[in-house]
Motif scaffolding. Structure first.
Motif, PDB file in Angstrom:
ATOM      1  N   ILE A 210       0.840  -1.206   0.000  1.00 40.67           N
ATOM      2  CA  ILE A 210       0.000   0.000   0.000  1.00 40.67           C
ATOM      3  C   ILE A 210       0.871   1.250   0.000  1.00 40.67           C
ATOM      4  CG2 ILE A 210      -1.734   1.283   1.298  1.00 40.67           C
ATOM      5  CD1 ILE A 210      -2.706  -1.418   2.410  1.00 40.67           C
ATOM      6  N   ALA A 211       1.928   1.232   0.796  1.00 42.55           N
ATOM      7  CA  ALA A 211       2.820   2.393   0.872  1.00 42.55           C
ATOM      8  C   ALA A 211       3.541   2.639  -0.441  1.00 42.55           C
ATOM      9  CB  ALA A 211       3.827   2.189   2.003  1.00 42.55           C
ATOM     10  N   ALA A 212       3.809   1.559  -1.202  1.00 45.37           N
ATOM     11  CA  ALA A 212       4.562   1.697  -2.453  1.00 45.37           C
ATOM     12  C   ALA A 212       3.672   1.987  -3.660  1.00 45.37           C
ATOM     13  CB  ALA A 212       5.365   0.425  -2.709  1.00 45.37           C
ATOM     14  N   TYR A 213       2.364   1.969  -3.450  1.00 41.83           N
ATOM     15  CA  TYR A 213       1.445   2.164  -4.578  1.00 41.83           C
ATOM     16  C   TYR A 213       1.586   3.562  -5.160  1.00 41.83           C
ATOM     17  CZ  TYR A 213      -2.946   2.535  -7.161  1.00 41.83           C
ATOM     18  OH  TYR A 213      -3.887   2.724  -8.140  1.00 41.83           O
ATOM     19  N   GLU A 214       1.723   3.629  -6.498  1.00 42.40           N
ATOM     20  CA  GLU A 214       1.919   4.912  -7.175  1.00 42.40           C
ATOM     21  C   GLU A 214       0.878   5.161  -8.260  1.00 42.40           C
ATOM     22  OE1 GLU A 214       5.918   4.890  -8.613  1.00 42.40           O
ATOM     23  OE2 GLU A 214       6.815   5.126  -6.623  1.00 42.40           O
ATOM     24  N   GLY A 215      -0.266   4.485  -8.163  1.00 39.43           N
ATOM     25  CA  GLY A 215      -1.320   4.723  -9.132  1.00 39.43           C
ATOM     26  C   GLY A 215      -2.073   5.998  -8.824  1.00 39.43           C
ATOM     27  N   PRO A 216      -3.142   6.289  -9.580  1.00 41.73           N
ATOM     28  CA  PRO A 216      -3.936   7.489  -9.321  1.00 41.73           C
ATOM     29  C   PRO A 216      -4.387   7.548  -7.862  1.00 41.73           C
ATOM     30  CG  PRO A 216      -4.609   6.463 -11.380  1.00 41.73           C
ATOM     31  CD  PRO A 216      -3.652   5.519 -10.736  1.00 41.73           C
ATOM     32  N   PRO A 217      -3.995   8.577  -7.104  1.00 33.85           N
ATOM     33  CA  PRO A 217      -4.258   8.589  -5.655  1.00 33.85           C
ATOM     34  C   PRO A 217      -5.726   8.711  -5.287  1.00 33.85           C
ATOM     35  CG  PRO A 217      -3.324  10.675  -6.377  1.00 33.85           C
ATOM     36  CD  PRO A 217      -3.245   9.759  -7.553  1.00 33.85           C
ATOM     37  N   SER A 218      -6.538   9.285  -6.165  1.00 30.06           N
ATOM     38  CA  SER A 218      -7.951   9.492  -5.838  1.00 30.06           C
ATOM     39  C   SER A 218      -8.859   8.431  -6.461  1.00 30.06           C
ATOM     40  CB  SER A 218      -8.399  10.884  -6.314  1.00 30.06           C
ATOM     41  OG  SER A 218      -7.620  11.884  -5.707  1.00 30.06           O
ATOM     42  N   SER A 219      -8.257   7.397  -7.007  1.00 28.33           N
ATOM     43  CA  SER A 219      -9.063   6.359  -7.652  1.00 28.33           C
ATOM     44  C   SER A 219      -9.762   5.505  -6.600  1.00 28.33           C
ATOM     45  CB  SER A 219      -8.182   5.465  -8.525  1.00 28.33           C
ATOM     46  OG  SER A 219      -7.274   4.732  -7.716  1.00 28.33           O
ATOM     47  N   ALA A 220     -10.795   4.788  -7.034  1.00 30.35           N
ATOM     48  CA  ALA A 220     -11.504   3.888  -6.130  1.00 30.35           C
ATOM     49  C   ALA A 220     -10.567   2.795  -5.630  1.00 30.35           C
ATOM     50  CB  ALA A 220     -12.699   3.265  -6.859  1.00 30.35           C
ATOM     51  N   PHE A 221      -9.665   2.330  -6.480  1.00 35.31           N
ATOM     52  CA  PHE A 221      -8.755   1.271  -6.076  1.00 35.31           C
ATOM     53  C   PHE A 221      -7.812   1.742  -4.966  1.00 35.31           C
ATOM     54  CE2 PHE A 221      -4.796  -1.197  -6.633  1.00 35.31           C
ATOM     55  CZ  PHE A 221      -5.303  -2.470  -6.416  1.00 35.31           C
ATOM     56  N   ALA A 222      -7.271   2.954  -5.116  1.00 32.96           N
ATOM     57  CA  ALA A 222      -6.378   3.495  -4.086  1.00 32.96           C
ATOM     58  C   ALA A 222      -7.104   3.606  -2.753  1.00 32.96           C
ATOM     59  CB  ALA A 222      -5.843   4.854  -4.522  1.00 32.96           C
ATOM     60  N   SER A 223      -8.358   4.014  -2.787  1.00 32.04           N
ATOM     61  CA  SER A 223      -9.128   4.131  -1.551  1.00 32.04           C
ATOM     62  C   SER A 223      -9.428   2.762  -0.945  1.00 32.04           C
ATOM     63  CB  SER A 223     -10.441   4.879  -1.824  1.00 32.04           C
ATOM     64  OG  SER A 223     -10.187   6.195  -2.266  1.00 32.04           O
ATOM     65  N   LEU A 224      -9.790   1.798  -1.781  1.00 29.45           N
ATOM     66  CA  LEU A 224     -10.143   0.478  -1.276  1.00 29.45           C
ATOM     67  C   LEU A 224      -8.954  -0.208  -0.611  1.00 29.45           C
ATOM     68  CD1 LEU A 224     -12.409  -0.918  -4.152  1.00 29.45           C
ATOM     69  CD2 LEU A 224     -13.130  -0.114  -1.893  1.00 29.45           C
ATOM     70  N   ILE A 225      -7.773  -0.169  -1.240  1.00 32.47           N
ATOM     71  CA  ILE A 225      -6.643  -0.886  -0.638  1.00 32.47           C
ATOM     72  C   ILE A 225      -6.146  -0.170   0.622  1.00 32.47           C
ATOM     73  CG2 ILE A 225      -5.945  -1.840  -2.860  1.00 32.47           C
ATOM     74  CD1 ILE A 225      -3.607   0.110  -2.905  1.00 32.47           C
ATOM     75  N   ALA A 226      -6.435   1.150   0.728  1.00 29.69           N
ATOM     76  CA  ALA A 226      -6.033   1.887   1.929  1.00 29.69           C
ATOM     77  C   ALA A 226      -7.089   1.844   3.021  1.00 29.69           C
ATOM     78  CB  ALA A 226      -5.733   3.338   1.557  1.00 29.69           C
ATOM     79  N   GLY A 227      -8.241   1.226   2.730  1.00 29.77           N
ATOM     80  CA  GLY A 227      -9.293   1.115   3.731  1.00 29.77           C
ATOM     81  C   GLY A 227     -10.186   2.329   3.827  1.00 29.77           C
ATOM     82  N   ARG A 228     -10.118   3.211   2.828  1.00 29.13           N
ATOM     83  CA  ARG A 228     -10.973   4.401   2.855  1.00 29.13           C
ATOM     84  C   ARG A 228     -12.311   4.099   2.179  1.00 29.13           C
ATOM     85  NH1 ARG A 228      -6.013   6.672   0.979  1.00 29.13           N
ATOM     86  NH2 ARG A 228      -6.910   6.910  -1.103  1.00 29.13           N
ATOM     87  N   PRO A 229     -13.390   4.759   2.589  1.00 29.78           N
ATOM     88  CA  PRO A 229     -14.701   4.503   1.977  1.00 29.78           C
ATOM     89  C   PRO A 229     -14.761   5.020   0.541  1.00 29.78           C
ATOM     90  CG  PRO A 229     -14.837   6.335   3.518  1.00 29.78           C
ATOM     91  CD  PRO A 229     -13.463   5.746   3.693  1.00 29.78           C
ATOM     92  N   VAL A 230     -15.553   4.342  -0.269  1.00 28.67           N
ATOM     93  CA  VAL A 230     -15.780   4.739  -1.659  1.00 28.67           C
ATOM     94  C   VAL A 230     -17.282   4.841  -1.861  1.00 28.67           C
ATOM     95  CG1 VAL A 230     -15.516   4.084  -4.081  1.00 28.67           C
ATOM     96  CG2 VAL A 230     -13.669   3.599  -2.464  1.00 28.67           C
ATOM     97  N   PRO A 231     -17.797   5.996  -2.284  1.00 27.13           N
ATOM     98  CA  PRO A 231     -19.236   6.137  -2.487  1.00 27.13           C
ATOM     99  C   PRO A 231     -19.768   5.081  -3.454  1.00 27.13           C
ATOM    100  CG  PRO A 231     -18.152   8.275  -2.598  1.00 27.13           C
ATOM    101  CD  PRO A 231     -17.065   7.264  -2.561  1.00 27.13           C
ATOM    102  N   GLY A 232     -20.828   4.426  -3.038  1.00 26.00           N
ATOM    103  CA  GLY A 232     -21.449   3.412  -3.884  1.00 26.00           C
ATOM    104  C   GLY A 232     -20.927   2.010  -3.665  1.00 26.00           C
ATOM    105  N   LEU A 233     -19.859   1.856  -2.882  1.00 27.56           N
ATOM    106  CA  LEU A 233     -19.319   0.530  -2.582  1.00 27.56           C
ATOM    107  C   LEU A 233     -19.430   0.299  -1.078  1.00 27.56           C
ATOM    108  CD1 LEU A 233     -16.128   0.381  -4.852  1.00 27.56           C
ATOM    109  CD2 LEU A 233     -18.462  -0.380  -5.369  1.00 27.56           C
TER     110      LEU A 233
END
Length: 611
Positions: free
Chosen positions: A563-586
């Motif tokens: 998770i710390a090394a992830y360099e994809g789009p920071p505001s994407s749903a995937f970035a939020s999901l792997i970091a444990g942040r909520p995603v609207p609609g999921l």
């Protein structure tokens, strides 16, 4: 490594070194293979199964459970379109047959597992017999076959032997078996050998198209041997062409049904390839019959050119979609973020370029074998023996394919190693002075080959990023745990947008009503694109459209370091999901597991109104 050819006679259709020598060589070859497999298990641990073998096991299970022979749709996968496997039933058939026989005595699942264990080593026995028989025929007839050469050959082709380990049930072992049969049939250089060659060609292309460039080179060589009136070529060319005319459509009809003869699927042996093979082979038969008494090279060459032009014209005029290529179903986004980043789709030189210098050793050995075998084969052509040169041409074609994409890795090692025992036999038969000269030449050639390949790897504009973990690659990482088995078994019914590793585990252990989406195979590209649109990119409209056919999103948790090394789009749903942040609609869903049982599986219900 070529000794004085005047004192050496090459083998023909018989076994030059005699049956005892051939049996000793076969025993040594199998011993090396057994030791290699044992060492692999001891050092690496576990088995050698990869994702190809696992998905093949799913396909075989479904066939055994009543799926139709011609129905290659995989149950449990919806992209949301059905996933139709490109893999041939010809590979599935032996496992189903063995399991069917054994299931009279033991439970069917145990019978199938036993088939997975025993059939790949059985293929190894056949492969080894063909390989050693070819080595014997490539060696001098009046000299004892070099057993150290057989030993060295088996060691060099270790990557090919790997494909025959127990549980390695995918088509790669059968591909290698087909190429070994093709080389052996070529060395027979007779009507019987030509029929074996045709059968090997059809087996190879039926189970996969990887061997097509090698087959094209061999076919061209046989045709040119006929054009230039090489000894025995008239009989071989006629029998080979006649056998292909019959076998290509017949085997396709048996294995794939009428659909295989009528549909245009450029990634499997379907209508365009069947038509091309059959028409060209038939016209070759006509030419061979009509020009059997002709000694004119120009006339024969013109007849071949006519056959080729007519065959290609028929295919292009009736099936122009063949020009789209085998990866036509992959869109540009998925190609860039996914296919081009699969390591084995890149040149073997890429591994050298990023610092894996030991990769130069087998490449240098193969390049040296090409040089020394070429000298020997050309001398044989001058004495009327063209077959060894054709086998060498197959090896060179495989070597070039490996330089393009290293999924061809086992092919050149296997084909070129066939020359090793014969070359060492000649070396040992030479005088002491000559041996020193040849040893020095061998060292110089190997060193020069390694240097040239190293320089090429450094100078070519290779995409080194394909070998580094980047944002898109996270969607294909397997971060699930063996402890997740109960979690997969508890998934509710519905359609899931799932990453490829999760999809494969769902096929293996989820209830029948839980349907996965993405697979890490080229025909899974539509689902991969939806995965990128839904989770990786940040366009809301594209996300809603991608998620529309699905009920759930499922993935496995990622380790904190990842998770710390992830360099994809920071505001994407995937970035939020792997970091444990909520995603609207999921909306997170708790699986019905015992309180004490932890799992890395993360399940989200899709609320389409809130996306």
């Amino acid at each position: 490594m070529a000794a004085d050819e005047s004192s050496v006679t090459e083998g023909g259709a018989g076994i030059p070194a005699g049956k005892p020598a051939g049996l000793r060589a076969l025993a040594l070859f199998l011993l090396v293979a057994a030791v290699f497999m044992a060492l692999y298990v001891m050092i690496v641990g576990g088995n050698a199964v990869d994702v190809d073998d696992r998905l093949r096991a799913v396909q075989i299970h479904q066939l055994l459970q009543g799926k139709g022979w011609y129905d290659l749709t995989l149950s449990g996968i919806a992209m949301p379109e059905p996933y139709v496997s490109p893999w041939s039933r010809l590979v599935d058939a032996p496992y189903v047959a063995i399991a069917g026989l054994l299931s009279w005595a033991i439970p069917r699942e145990d019978a199938l597992h036993l088939a997975f264990l025993v059939f790949p080593p059985f293929l190894l026995l056949v492969f080894a017999a063909l390989a050693v028989a070819t080595m014997v025929r490539l060696a001098p007839q009046r000299l004892p076959l070099s057993l150290p050469g057989v030993l060295f050959a088996a060691l060099v082709m270790n990557r090919a032997l790997f494909e025959f380990m127990p549980l390695r049930i995918d088509h790669h072992g059968m591909q290698l078996l087909a190429l070994a049969a093709l080389a052996f049939g070529t060395m027979l250089w007779s009507s019987r050998g030509a029929m074996l060659m045709a059968g090997a060609v059809v087996l190879s292309v039926t189970v996969g198209l990887e061997g097509l460039p090698i087959i094209a080179v061999l076919w061209a060589g046989v045709a040119l041997a006929w054009v230039f009136h090489q000894p025995g070529a008239d009989r071989v060319f006629l029998t080979f062409s006649l056998s292909l005319t019959v076998l290509a459509p017949l085997v396709t009809l048996l294995v794939a049904g009428p659909r295989g003869l009528t549909t245009v699927e450029t990634d499997i042996f379907s209508a365009p390839y069947v038509t091309l093979f059959t028409v060209f082979a038939f016209l070759s038969v006509v030419a061979a019959k009509a020009m059997s008494a002709s000694r004119g090279v120009a006339g024969r060459l013109a007849a071949l050119a006519f056959a080729g032009v007519v065959s290609i014209a028929i295919v292009l005029s009736t099936m122009p979609a063949v020009l789209t290529g085998p990866f036509a179903m992959i869109d540009s986004v998925s190609r860039s973020l996914w296919l081009n980043r699969i390591p084995q789709e890149n040149s073997i030189l890429l591994l050298v370029a990023i610092g894996q210098w030991p990769r130069l050793i087998p490449l240098a050995i193969e390049a040296s074998l090409i040089v020394f075998a070429a000298a020997t084969c050309l001398s044989k052509v001058r004495s009327g023996r063209v077959a060894p040169l054709l086998v060498l041409a197959m090896g060179i074609a495989a070597f070039c394919c490996n330089l393009v994409a290293f999924r061809f890795l086992p092919f050149p090692a296997m084909l070129l190693s066939l020359f090793l025992p014969g070359l060492l036999t000649r070396l040992l038969a030479a005088t002491a002075g000559r041996r020193r000269q040849l040893a020095a030449a061998t060292l110089l050639t190997a060193t020069g080959s390694a240097g040239l390949l190293f320089a090429t790897a450094k100078l070519l504009p290779l995409d080194r990023s394909a070998m580094t973990l980047q944002g898109p690659d996270y969607l294909t990482l397997d971060t699930c745990s063996p402890a997740d088995k109960a979690a997969f078994a508890s998934l509710p019914a519905g359609r899931y947008l799932s990453t490829p590793p999760v999809s494969l585990k769902m096929l293996e252990g989820a209830p029948s009503g839980a349907v996965a989406s993405a697979l890490h195979f080229h025909r899974g590209a539509p689902a991969m694109r939806r995965l990128f649109d839904a989770l990786y990119f940040q366009e809301p409209a594209a996300r809603r459209a991608a998620l529309a056919p699905f009920d759930y999103v499922v993935l496995c948790a990622y380790p904190p370091a990842r998770i710390a090394a992830y360099e994809g789009p920071p505001s994407s749903a995937f970035a939020s999901l792997i970091a444990g942040r909520p995603v609207p609609g999921l909306e997170p869903v708790l699986l019905p597991l015992p309180a004490a049982q932890d799992t890395s599986l993360r399940l989200y219900r899709i609320d389409h109104d809130r996306l």
